[in-house]
Scaffold this motif. Structure first.
Motif: not given
Length: 284
Positions: A49-54, A250-254, A60-70
């Motif tokens: 589960i390292r990809a999720y931990q990374d 690739w694993s992080g993108a997945a 990444f949190g800002r990216s998620v928040w930006l996606t949800l907000r926009l």
């Protein structure tokens, strides 16, 4: 075999081509899930589960928040525009005018996203048509920066997702019985009261459904944020693309893709629940 069972099997057989068409997408989702749990970043080997931990980083949190907000802002703007357009389409009596408006609304679905993005660039750029008009009118002294920021991305998201909301609402508007509206008017309700107490409650399931589709479309957008926002507007689609190239993670993108899929599914499931609840209330 009972009649109900026979009809059920007939419905499954009728929907079989659609299930077959969706099968590659479902297989791809399983493949992405497996890659996100890989112990290696460039190959499927082992489990981790390292990809999720990374991904548990402020970036990444800002990216998620930006996606949800926009996606949410664009969805609200689209819904405010889609409802009047839907009523206009259903009220037009001229077939030619109705066809022209329909084609105009459908243009974002017909034209390539790359062409639309370059059109927005020519319109909103520092030396674009909009800045030139505003400067010639003396309203601004220096060009407005409307590209490679959230403003440009929002405009692009609103334009490309508008048809996804208009036509489901058009179908719902056409399904409203004139008897309901006439009964409300005969009881003394003005146009605003009819819209608020009769029309909108009847349209609520269609509004929730259309809004969920628009939100899911905007949250997963890639081309518009990349072309109109560049690297400055890191929505999840752009962030996933950067993980693949040039980082080759690739694993992080997945893992990021699975988070995006789960976010979208959560919105769709919630909207389906709201549609069911609002439909039961309307029938009641």
């Amino acid at each position: 075999m009972s009649t109900t069972t026979l009809k059920t099997w007939q419905a499954y057989a009728f929907a079989a081509p659609a299930f077959i068409a969706l099968l590659p997408f479902l297989v791809a989702c399983v493949f992405i899930l497996r890659f996100s749990l890989s112990g290696e970043s460039t190959a499927i080997e082992g489990f981790s589960i390292r990809a999720y931990q990374d991904l548990m980083t402020p970036f990444f949190g800002r990216s998620v928040w930006l996606t949800l907000r926009l996606a949410l802002i664009a969805t609200i703007a689209v819904m405010f525009m889609a409802v009047p357009l839907a009523f206009l389409l259903t009220s037009l009596t001229s077939p030619l005018t109705r066809r022209l408006l329909t084609v105009t609304i459908l243009l974002p679905m017909i034209l390539n996203l790359l062409v639309q993005a370059y059109g927005w660039t020519l319109l909103l750029g520092p030396s674009g048509a909009l800045n030139k008009v505003l400067q010639s009118l003396g309203l601004i002294e220096r060009p407005l920066f409307l590209l490679f920021n959230e403003t440009g991305v929002l405009l692009g998201l609103i334009q490309t997702s508008l048809p996804l909301a208009v036509f489901p609402i058009v179908s719902a508007v056409r399904g409203i019985s004139r008897e309901h509206l006439e009964a409300a008017s005969s009881l003394g309700a003005n146009n605003w009261r009819v819209l608020k107490d009769v029309t909108l409650p009847l349209l609520r399931p269609a509004l929730v459904g259309a809004g969920s589709i628009v939100f899911a479309f905007n949250a997963s957008a890639f081309a518009i944020p990349l072309l109109l926002g560049g690297r400055r507007v890191q929505m999840l689609g752009v962030a996933i693309r950067d993980m693949i190239s040039p980082l080759f993670n690739w694993s992080g993108a997945a893992a990021a893709g699975m988070i995006l899929i789960l976010m979208t599914l959560l919105v769709l499931v919630t909207s389906a629940w709201l549609v069911r609840v609002t439909t039961e209330k309307t029938k009641g």
